[in-house]
Motif scaffolding. Structure first.
Motif, short mmCIF file in Angstrom:
data_model
loop_
_atom_site.label_atom_id
_atom_site.label_comp_id
_atom_site.label_asym_id
_atom_site.label_seq_id
_atom_site.Cartn_x
_atom_site.Cartn_y
_atom_site.Cartn_z
N ARG A 253 0.83 -1.16 -0.01
CA ARG A 253 -0.04 -0.08 -0.03
C ARG A 253 0.94 1.29 0.06
N LEU A 254 1.95 1.22 0.84
CA LEU A 254 2.72 2.38 0.84
C LEU A 254 3.50 2.71 -0.40
N GLN A 255 4.11 1.48 -1.15
CA GLN A 255 4.52 1.62 -2.41
C GLN A 255 3.65 2.12 -3.36
N TYR A 256 2.58 1.80 -3.18
CA TYR A 256 1.42 2.49 -4.30
C TYR A 256 1.24 3.62 -3.91
N PHE A 257 0.99 4.30 -2.68
CA PHE A 257 0.65 5.72 -2.46
C PHE A 257 1.83 6.57 -2.73
N LEU A 258 3.01 6.07 -2.45
CA LEU A 258 4.04 7.00 -2.44
C LEU A 258 4.11 7.90 -3.88
N PRO A 259 3.99 7.34 -4.79
CA PRO A 259 4.08 8.27 -6.07
C PRO A 259 2.75 9.23 -6.38
N ARG A 260 1.68 8.85 -5.42
CA ARG A 260 0.33 9.32 -5.48
C ARG A 260 0.25 10.32 -4.47
N LEU A 261 1.06 11.05 -3.78
CA LEU A 261 0.98 11.72 -2.55
C LEU A 261 0.40 13.22 -3.07
N VAL A 262 1.15 13.50 -4.26
CA VAL A 262 0.46 14.87 -4.63
C VAL A 262 -0.96 14.84 -4.85
N GLY A 263 -1.93 15.64 -4.40
CA GLY A 263 -3.21 15.83 -4.60
C GLY A 263 -4.08 14.79 -3.54
N MET A 264 -3.26 14.02 -2.61
CA MET A 264 -4.05 13.31 -1.84
C MET A 264 -4.74 14.05 -0.74
N ARG A 265 -4.13 15.34 -0.47
CA ARG A 265 -4.83 16.45 0.50
C ARG A 265 -4.81 17.54 -0.22
N THR B 125 6.27 21.57 1.28
CA THR B 125 7.22 21.27 2.45
C THR B 125 6.62 19.85 3.07
N LYS B 126 5.39 20.10 2.92
CA LYS B 126 4.30 18.96 3.70
C LYS B 126 4.52 17.42 3.07
N LEU B 127 4.63 17.78 1.53
CA LEU B 127 4.65 16.79 0.77
C LEU B 127 5.86 15.91 0.85
N GLU B 128 7.06 16.68 1.16
CA GLU B 128 8.61 16.19 1.23
C GLU B 128 8.53 15.35 2.70
N ASP C 236 6.01 13.83 4.32
CA ASP C 236 5.14 12.80 4.01
C ASP C 236 6.04 11.73 3.18
N ARG C 237 6.57 12.32 2.21
CA ARG C 237 7.43 11.33 1.48
C ARG C 237 8.61 10.75 2.16
N ARG C 238 9.25 11.30 2.91
CA ARG C 238 10.34 10.90 3.74
C ARG C 238 9.91 10.03 4.93
N LYS C 239 8.68 10.17 5.47
CA LYS C 239 8.03 9.39 6.38
C LYS C 239 7.72 7.78 5.79
N ILE C 240 6.98 7.94 4.61
CA ILE C 240 6.77 6.71 4.08
C ILE C 240 7.87 5.76 3.63
N GLU C 241 9.10 6.77 3.09
CA GLU C 241 10.16 5.97 2.70
C GLU C 241 10.74 5.24 3.94
N HIS C 242 10.73 6.09 5.04
CA HIS C 242 11.47 5.50 6.24
C HIS C 242 10.41 4.19 6.61
N ARG C 243 9.23 4.19 6.61
CA ARG C 243 8.27 3.26 7.01
C ARG C 243 8.37 1.96 6.05
N ILE C 244 8.61 2.21 4.75
CA ILE C 244 8.91 1.25 3.92
C ILE C 244 10.21 0.32 4.27
N SER C 245 10.97 1.05 4.76
CA SER C 245 12.52 0.55 4.86
C SER C 245 12.43 -0.35 6.29
N GLU C 246 11.63 0.12 7.15
CA GLU C 246 11.32 -0.61 8.42
C GLU C 246 10.48 -1.79 7.99
#
Length: 429
Positions: A128-140, A162-165, A167-177
């Motif tokens: 799910r996170l890998q799916y949503f990562l490139p779709r962050l723009v426009g989600m809010r 700034t918020k987008l960046e 969010d992207r870092r949080k998701i990438e970190h979570r995917i790594s975990e």
């Protein structure tokens, strides 16, 4: 509780470009997927045109029609039959004023609902996170209101970017975990798989389209031939009832000890998201390492041939396309097939829910996985007790005598073992 869930009203949208083999069936399947995700289908809109609109997927005029119809039928979400690009999701969301989902998103939602074990939950969250990562723009809404930048520095960007960046870092970190956690689980699964391989007991995997009856077959075999401590698996008339690979030892009670491990795997479906196949790879590796595949087909479904093609393509993707197969035409009782169960070579027509054909299927499996099994007699000197122990664990000892020269045994064993210890072979005399 599932029974207390509030069903979301959705409008289904499909685009027929003429490339799909059976577009109408694809839309029927989308409706089933929506219902499996506990959504109420409020309406369906279909457009036929030769190519996909790069900006909106459907034509711009059709977007207006979808918006109006969604308002009329009270839809809370709009679901599209094919995968949408991030920009299409963003553009459609802006024009329709409603959450926009595609087929991939829908399947991910179903997997999230069904996931029960730790491994399944980790795999689904990763996909799910890998799916949503490139779709962050426009989600809010605030992400679309990005400020301009003059120098390119982060400090000059708008709050949205700034918020987008972040969010992207949080998701990438979570995917790594999640990947680290999955590696640990995969390691434990690999250890279990290695132990099963060392036992020389054949490995058989049930594969096929979702809801074809794989879990039903496993449960009937466990009831008849499984260990008493073995539990049956979830068996339900729904899409993706099984997400975890369950392994049971099936030991038909015959003169020879000829057990096999049976795996029940996640079902396949048309347009199964690549991210899901990738996320569930450690689970699906049970298929890759199988000695025999049982391809279960819902023979009562008029689209069973297309479903068989989807299964074949998915097996190729898993690098399991060349593993020997038995084809099970299940639910044949709904098609008035006479003289069931009917066996034709490595094909069987049966009805697992009625218990019809289970014993015949087990016989077929035994013929396939024990085809290279032979009977042989050995006279093993007393200082070769290790070989005797090996045969005790990895073969069926049919007779045994203690003689002056050593231990004489007659066994049913793997041909390679008979060849390996050929220097000790000796008849009963």
């Amino acid at each position: 509780m599932i029974e207390e869930m509030v069903y979301t009203k959705v409008l289904l949208v499909g685009l027929d470009t003429g490339e799909e083999q059976d577009f109408d069936h694809s839309m029927e399947e989308l409706k089933s997927l929506a219902e499996a995700a506990y959504k109420q289908v409020a309406g369906i809109i279909v457009q036929r045109m030769p190519a996909v609109n790069k900006a909106f997927y459907i034509g711009t005029g059709k977007v207006e029609e979808v918006r109006e119809y969604a308002g009329q039928c009270g839809a809370q979400e709009v679901v599209f039959d094919n995968a949408l690009s991030p920009s299409q999701v963003r553009n459609l969301g802006r024009e329709l004023g409603l959450p926009v989902l595609d087929r991939t998103n829908l399947i991910l939602d179903i997997f999230a609902i069904r996931a029960q074990t730790k491994e399944a939950k980790l795999q689904v969250e990763t996909a799910r996170l890998q799916y949503f990562l490139p779709r962050l723009v426009g989600m809010r809404e605030n992400l679309s209101r990005q400020g301009g930048t003059t120098g390119g520095s982060l400090s000059n960007r708008g709050a949205g970017e700034t918020k987008l960046e972040l969010d992207r870092r949080k998701i990438e970190h979570r995917i790594s975990e999640l990947k680290k956690d999955l590696d640990e689980v995969a390691g434990a699964r690999q250890t279990m798989r290695k132990k099963r391989s060392q036992s020389r007991i054949p490995k058989v995997a049930l594969v096929g389209y979702t809801n074809a009856g794989k879990s039903t077959i496993m449960n009937r075999m466990v009831d008849l031939y499984g260990d008493k401590k073995d539990k049956t698996v979830l068996e339900k008339d729904m899409l993706f009832a099984t997400l975890d690979t369950n392994v049971r030892c099936i030991n038909p009670r015959t003169d020879e000890n000829i057990p096999f491990f049976l795996s029940d795997t996640v079902g396949f479906i048309n347009k199964l998201p690549h991210g899901l196949v990738k996320a569930f790879r450690s689970t699906l590796e049970e298929v890759r390492y199988a000695d025999l595949l049982i391809h279960v087909v819902d023979f009562s479904d008029e689209h069973y041939r297309q479903q068989m093609e989807v299964t074949a393509e998915t097996l190729k993707e898993l690098e399991a396309g060349d593993i020997p197969q038995i084809v099970v035409y299940n639910k044949a009782d709904k098609c008035d097939v006479a003289d069931m169960p009917r066996v034709k070579g490595r094909q069987i027509y049966m009805a697992a829910s009625e218990g019809c054909g289970i014993e015949e299927l087990v016989e077929l499996i035994k013929e396939c996985v024990y085809a290279d099994r032979v009977q042989a007699s050995f006279l093993l000197p007393y200082d070769k007790g290790g070989i005797v122990s090996y045969f005790m664990e990895n073969a069926t000892v049919l007779e045994q005598e203690y003689r002056d020269e050593g231990v004489w045994i007659r066994v049913s064993c793997h041909k390679s073992d008979a060849d390996k210890y050929g220097m000790y072979q000796k008849s009963a005399q």
